[in-house]
Design an enzyme around this catalytic site. Structure first.
Site, short mmCIF file in Angstrom:
data_model
loop_
_atom_site.label_atom_id
_atom_site.label_comp_id
_atom_site.label_asym_id
_atom_site.label_seq_id
_atom_site.Cartn_x
_atom_site.Cartn_y
_atom_site.Cartn_z
N MET A 88 36.73 15.37 29.43
CA MET A 88 38.16 15.09 29.57
C MET A 88 38.53 13.77 28.90
O MET A 88 39.53 13.15 29.22
CB MET A 88 38.57 15.12 31.05
CG MET A 88 38.59 16.57 31.60
SD MET A 88 38.61 16.69 33.40
CE MET A 88 40.29 16.20 33.77
N LYS A 89 37.67 13.35 27.96
CA LYS A 89 37.98 12.15 27.17
C LYS A 89 38.81 12.55 25.96
O LYS A 89 38.75 13.69 25.48
CB LYS A 89 36.68 11.46 26.73
CG LYS A 89 35.93 10.81 27.88
CD LYS A 89 34.56 10.29 27.46
CE LYS A 89 33.81 9.72 28.65
NZ LYS A 89 32.39 9.43 28.35
N HIS A 122 38.96 11.33 33.72
CA HIS A 122 38.29 10.23 33.02
C HIS A 122 38.19 10.58 31.57
O HIS A 122 37.58 11.59 31.25
CB HIS A 122 36.91 10.01 33.64
CG HIS A 122 36.06 9.02 32.91
ND1 HIS A 122 36.20 7.67 33.09
CD2 HIS A 122 35.06 9.18 32.01
CE1 HIS A 122 35.30 7.03 32.34
NE2 HIS A 122 34.60 7.92 31.68
N ASN A 172 40.15 2.28 30.09
CA ASN A 172 38.72 2.06 30.34
C ASN A 172 38.23 0.92 29.45
O ASN A 172 38.52 0.92 28.24
CB ASN A 172 37.97 3.37 30.00
CG ASN A 172 36.57 3.46 30.58
OD1 ASN A 172 36.28 2.86 31.62
ND2 ASN A 172 35.70 4.20 29.92
N GLU A 173 37.54 -0.04 30.04
CA GLU A 173 36.79 -1.07 29.29
C GLU A 173 37.61 -1.85 28.27
O GLU A 173 37.24 -1.94 27.11
CB GLU A 173 35.59 -0.40 28.58
CG GLU A 173 34.63 0.27 29.53
CD GLU A 173 33.40 0.88 28.83
OE1 GLU A 173 33.32 0.81 27.60
OE2 GLU A 173 32.53 1.40 29.54
N GLU A 281 30.94 5.22 38.62
CA GLU A 281 29.91 5.84 37.78
C GLU A 281 28.52 5.41 38.25
O GLU A 281 27.64 5.07 37.45
CB GLU A 281 30.11 5.46 36.30
CG GLU A 281 31.50 5.75 35.79
CD GLU A 281 31.73 5.42 34.32
OE1 GLU A 281 30.74 5.17 33.59
OE2 GLU A 281 32.88 5.40 33.89
C1 XIL Z 1 28.89 8.27 28.75
C2 XIL Z 1 28.29 9.63 29.03
O1 XIL Z 1 27.46 9.58 30.15
C3 XIL Z 1 27.50 10.07 27.84
O2 XIL Z 1 26.98 11.37 28.04
C4 XIL Z 1 28.42 10.03 26.63
O3 XIL Z 1 27.74 10.39 25.50
C5 XIL Z 1 28.96 8.64 26.43
O4 XIL Z 1 29.66 8.26 27.58
N1 XIL Z 1 31.07 4.14 30.66
C6 XIL Z 1 31.95 5.19 30.80
C7 XIL Z 1 31.47 6.55 30.63
O5 XIL Z 1 33.12 4.97 31.17
O6 XIL Z 1 32.46 7.41 30.10
C8 XIL Z 1 30.21 6.61 29.80
O7 XIL Z 1 29.74 7.94 29.80
C9 XIL Z 1 29.19 5.66 30.34
C10 XIL Z 1 29.69 4.25 30.29
#
Ligand code: XIL
Length: 369
Positions: A88-89, A122, A172-173, A281
């Site tokens: 859902m990205k 997310h 995010n981030e 997470e």
């Molecule tokens: C990660 C996934 O776990 C991987 O499978 C994908 O390839 C890259 O993203 N921070 C986040 C998540 O907010 O979306 C990330 O997930 C991990 C770090």
């Protein structure tokens, strides 16, 4: 004398009342309601995470994993909320300017719905998940924002209609470790006032769905006070300028040795905003030294179990109304992203590769009130 008579009369009336209540109880054997325990009335003695917790118990998954029956039953048996690990990205959904690929996101949202589970969306705006075509399009700032707005509006509306997507990581981030804005070359540089841009993104979500919870999500929030200060400043600015925000997420990709005291201070600081707090997470690395000959022994398992318990306990100590959910970044060690990103010998989650509960599960359970 008169008062003794009076007391006896009261006792007599009490006994009559008691008998009446008992009789009523017996005559209502066909009414199951007193025995039905809803998720709002958790059983402190329950042995399943989702039954015991008074907040969401989430897991990150992919649609493909649902095809494995042991996976699907472990997920729906122990968790009550789902996050899409990546489906859902933006980069996965927004395949070209006018096309949206909902296939995998829908598969997991529909699975969740069927099982009575919620979904945490997310993530809407993340520098690390912008589609290549969008990054390369070279839009001017106004067009760029109009496109992002279009993406947000379409996506949030699509998932609102499903009925069980209750929250979104809107951004995010966006911060660096020192609390300044991350220099990522994708979003921030386009705006004179990037925080206001993010504020408008939160508003675009709210305009579509008045009830969905809006989160800012990042990593190292509890570990790094400078970064946390940047995030808290964003919250204050949003509140001053009237942009909506309901919660903050810390990803919690930590290790079994990460300081619990530091985590606790950080969590309390996040909660001082009065917003919802999401451990969004969670996974706890055990092979901290990345040793090729690492063995996940019983004592290592016990250390991990204790670490999970401490984290759940410190989360439980937050005000009840601010506890949104604890989401694990995966169900089973079989599919953890950490075997690729960290070290092949890594075992960070609650279930082992055969879907057996690990001591980590019991630690988590013990930590719940
Ligand atoms: C990660 C996934 O776990 C991987 O499978 C994908 O390839 C890259 O993203 N921070 C986040 C998540 O907010 O979306 C990330 O997930 C991990 C770090």
């Amino acid at each position: 004398m008169q008062s003794i008579f009076y007391l006896n009369r009261i006792r007599f009336i009490n006994v009559l009342l008691l008998l009446a209540i008992l009789a009523y109880g017996c005559s209502n054997d066909d009414d199951p309601s007193p025995d039905v325990v809803t998720p709002e009335e958790p059983k402190p003695t329950a042995t399943i995470l989702k039954d015991k917790a008074r907040f969401g118990i989430g897991a990150a998954i992919t649609a493909t994993q649902l095809n494995e029956s042991a996976f699907a039953s472990t997920l729906s048996g122990h968790f009550n909320q789902i996050t899409a690990e990546y489906e859902m990205k933006m980069a996965k959904i927004w395949s070209s300017e006018n096309s949206f690929n909902w296939t995998n996101g829908d598969a997991l949202v529909d699975f969740a719905k069927q099982k009575g589970m919620k979904v945490h969306g997310h993530a809407l705006v993340w520098y690390n998940s912008m589609p290549e075509w969008f990054k390369n399009a070279n839009y001017d700032t106004l067009t760029y924002e109009a496109k992002v707005k279009d993406y947000i509006t379409t996506t949030v509306k699509h998932y609102k209609d499903k009925g069980n997507v209750v929250s979104w990581d809107v951004a995010n981030e966006i911060f660096s470790e020192d609390g300044t804005m991350r220099v990522e070359g994708v979003i921030n540089g386009k705006f004179n006032d990037p925080i206001a841009f993010y504020g408008r993104c939160f508003q675009y979500v709210r305009d579509v769905d008045p009830n969905v919870k809006l989160f800012y999500n990042d990593y190292n929030v509890v570990l790094n006070s400078a970064k946390r200060a940047g995030i808290i400043k964003l919250v204050k600015r949003f509140q001053k300028d009237g942009y909506p925000i309901d919660g903050i997420g810390d990803q919690f990709h930590y290790t079994v040795t990460t300081s619990k005291e530091v985590m606790k201070t950080g969590l309390n600081d996040m909660a001082s905003t009065g917003l919802l707090v999401h451990i969004s997470e969670l996974d706890l690395r055990v092979n901290v030294q990345k040793a090729d000959d690492y063995l996940f022994t019983n004592s290592e398992k016990a250390i991990q179990s204790q670490a999970y318990q401490s984290i759940v306990e410190m989360y439980e100590a937050l005000p009840d109304k601010q506890k949104f959910a604890i989401t694990l970044w995966g169900v089973t060690d079989k599919y953890t992203w950490l075997t690729g990103w960290w070290h092949p010998k890594e075992y960070p989650l609650l279930f082992d590769s055969n879907f057996n509960k690990k001591p980590a599960y019991d630690g988590f359970l013990k930590g719940l009130k």
